[in-house]
Design a protein around this motif. Structure first.
Motif, PDB file in Angstrom:
ATOM      1  N   ASP A  78      20.054   1.580  -3.450  1.00 24.74           N
ATOM      2  CA  ASP A  78      18.759   2.091  -3.887  1.00 24.74           C
ATOM      3  C   ASP A  78      17.837   2.098  -2.670  1.00 24.74           C
ATOM      4  OD1 ASP A  78      16.064   2.223  -4.814  1.00 24.74           O
ATOM      5  OD2 ASP A  78      16.705   1.536  -6.790  1.00 24.74           O
ATOM      6  N   ILE A  79      17.168   3.198  -2.439  1.00 27.91           N
ATOM      7  CA  ILE A  79      16.323   3.359  -1.244  1.00 27.91           C
ATOM      8  C   ILE A  79      15.206   2.316  -1.189  1.00 27.91           C
ATOM      9  CG2 ILE A  79      14.544   4.973  -2.091  1.00 27.91           C
ATOM     10  CD1 ILE A  79      16.566   5.684   1.068  1.00 27.91           C
ATOM     11  N   ASN A  80      14.845   1.750  -2.353  1.00 32.12           N
ATOM     12  CA  ASN A  80      13.767   0.747  -2.400  1.00 32.12           C
ATOM     13  C   ASN A  80      14.272  -0.694  -2.482  1.00 32.12           C
ATOM     14  OD1 ASN A  80      11.397   2.445  -2.319  1.00 32.12           O
ATOM     15  ND2 ASN A  80      12.020   3.192  -4.328  1.00 32.12           N
ATOM     16  N   ASP A  81      15.587  -0.885  -2.373  1.00 33.23           N
ATOM     17  CA  ASP A  81      16.138  -2.244  -2.393  1.00 33.23           C
ATOM     18  C   ASP A  81      15.906  -2.942  -1.053  1.00 33.23           C
ATOM     19  OD1 ASP A  81      16.998  -2.112  -4.980  1.00 33.23           O
ATOM     20  OD2 ASP A  81      19.134  -1.936  -4.517  1.00 33.23           O
ATOM     21  N   TYR A  82      15.859  -4.277  -1.107  1.00 35.35           N
ATOM     22  CA  TYR A  82      15.759  -5.063   0.133  1.00 35.35           C
ATOM     23  C   TYR A  82      17.159  -5.164   0.744  1.00 35.35           C
ATOM     24  CZ  TYR A  82      11.078  -6.396  -1.396  1.00 35.35           C
ATOM     25  OH  TYR A  82       9.772  -6.379  -1.798  1.00 35.35           O
ATOM     26  N   THR A  89      13.065  -3.131   3.108  1.00 32.73           N
ATOM     27  CA  THR A  89      13.707  -1.900   2.654  1.00 32.73           C
ATOM     28  C   THR A  89      13.995  -1.031   3.878  1.00 32.73           C
ATOM     29  OG1 THR A  89      11.608  -0.719   2.458  1.00 32.73           O
ATOM     30  CG2 THR A  89      12.342  -1.968   0.518  1.00 32.73           C
ATOM     31  N   LEU A  91      12.674   1.840   4.572  1.00 33.42           N
ATOM     32  CA  LEU A  91      11.397   2.332   5.103  1.00 33.42           C
ATOM     33  C   LEU A  91      10.715   1.271   5.968  1.00 33.42           C
ATOM     34  CD1 LEU A  91       9.191   4.539   5.204  1.00 33.42           C
ATOM     35  CD2 LEU A  91       8.206   3.501   3.141  1.00 33.42           C
ATOM     36  N   ALA A 112      11.412   7.021  -1.610  1.00 33.31           N
ATOM     37  CA  ALA A 112      10.979   5.674  -1.221  1.00 33.31           C
ATOM     38  C   ALA A 112       9.560   5.395  -1.711  1.00 33.31           C
ATOM     39  CB  ALA A 112      11.046   5.524   0.296  1.00 33.31           C
ATOM     40  N   ASP A 113       9.278   4.141  -1.984  1.00 34.11           N
ATOM     41  CA  ASP A 113       7.952   3.686  -2.417  1.00 34.11           C
ATOM     42  C   ASP A 113       7.143   3.330  -1.173  1.00 34.11           C
ATOM     43  OD1 ASP A 113       5.724   2.438  -3.417  1.00 34.11           O
ATOM     44  OD2 ASP A 113       6.805   0.909  -4.558  1.00 34.11           O
ATOM     45  N   LYS A 116       5.876  -0.323  -1.117  1.00 34.69           N
ATOM     46  CA  LYS A 116       6.807  -1.453  -1.294  1.00 34.69           C
ATOM     47  C   LYS A 116       6.501  -2.515  -0.240  1.00 34.69           C
ATOM     48  CE  LYS A 116      10.748  -3.162  -3.072  1.00 34.69           C
ATOM     49  NZ  LYS A 116      11.094  -3.297  -4.463  1.00 34.69           N
ATOM     50  N   THR A 124       3.013  -3.805   3.781  1.00 27.85           N
ATOM     51  CA  THR A 124       3.665  -2.539   3.446  1.00 27.85           C
ATOM     52  C   THR A 124       3.959  -1.778   4.732  1.00 27.85           C
ATOM     53  OG1 THR A 124       1.551  -1.395   3.206  1.00 27.85           O
ATOM     54  CG2 THR A 124       2.454  -2.442   1.226  1.00 27.85           C
TER      55      THR A 124
END
Length: 202
Positions: A78-82, A89, A91, A112-113, A116, A124
Motif C-alpha cells: 500500500d502506497i501509504n504503508d510504513y 512511507t 512519499l 499517496a496521502d 501522512k 509530514t
C-alpha cells in the motif's frame, strides 16, 4: 494400569527412544520441527523485505526518472504503508533522500496521502522537504493541498517548524561566525525564506 501410569510409561518409552537415537513418531517429529521452520521463514522474509527496502532506497537516491517510475509502478505494498523501517512511507522517504522533485508527482498519482505523518515525529512530507531545504519539493507538494496547520509531535505547524529550524541553525553556529559559517547560514536562511514565501501563497 491407571491413566497416570500409562502416561508415565509412554513418556519413559519416548525418553528411551530418544536416548537410543530412534526417530519419534511422525506427529511428534513434525511438532518439534515446526517452530524452527517458522523462525527460518520469518528470518528469510525479513531478509527479503530488507533487501527490497535497500533496492528502493537506492533507486530513490539516484533519482533517475525512468527508474523511479518503474519502481513506483511496481510498488507491491500500500502506497501509504510504513514500508521504510516501520517509520516512513514511500512519499516521506522520497522527501528525505531523493534529489528529483518529479518523484512527488509520481507518488501522488498513485494515491499517496500528502498529510501522512512520519511515525516517530508526526512530521509530514512538507516538514521533511522544508527541513532538507528542498524548495522544489515544497512547491510540488503544495499542489496537493497539504494541511499547513497540521501539528507534529512537538506541537509545531510548518511555520513554527521553519522558525525553530532557523533558530536551531543559528544556535549551533554560535554568535561569532566565521565567513564560511556566515555564508552557510545565509544560504540556509535564504532557502527557508523562499519556502516561507511559497507557503504564504497558500
Amino acid at each position: 494400569m491407571g491413566a497416570c501410569e500409562s502416561t508415565t510409561a509412554d513418556g519413559n518409552r519416548k525418553a528411551r527412544a530418544r536416548s537410543r537415537g530412534e526417530p519419534l513418531p511422525k506427529g511428534k517429529r513434525a511438532a518439534t520441527k515446526m517452530p524452527k521452520l517458522a523462525t527460518a521463514d520469518l528470518d528469510s522474509s525479513r531478509q527479503v523485505e530488507e533487501q527490497e527496502i535497500d533496492e528502493r532506497d537506492e533507486i530513490l537516491r539516484r533519482g533517475v526518472r525512468k527508474e523511479l517510475q518503474k519502481m513506483i509502478d511496481k510498488y507491491d505494498a500500500d502506497i501509504n504503508d510504513y514500508t521504510f523501517g516501520q517509520n516512513k512511507t514511500l512519499l516521506l522517504e522520497a522527501c528525505i533522500v531523493c534529489p528529483n522533485p518529479d518523484v512527488i508527482d509520481m507518488i501522488m498519482e498513485k494515491g499517496a496521502d500528502v498529510d501522512k505523518e512520519e511515525y516517530q515525529t508526526g512530521n509530514t512530507a512538507i516538514f521533511l522537504s522544508a527541513l532538507d531545504l528542498k524548495v522544489d519539493f515544497v512547491r510540488n507538494l503544495l499542489k496537493y493541498q497539504p494541511n499547513l496547520q497540521h501539528r507534529n509531535h512537538s506541537r509545531q505547524n510548518i511555520f513554527d517548524f521553519l522558525k525553530f529550524q532557523l533558530f536551531e541553525q543559528r544556535q549551533k553556529i554560535g554568535r561569532d561566525l566565521t565567513e564560511d559559517e556566515k555564508e552557510k547560514y545565509n544560504e540556509k536562511k535564504k532557502k527557508m525564506e523562499l519556502i516561507g514565501i511559497e507557503l504564504e501563497k497558500h
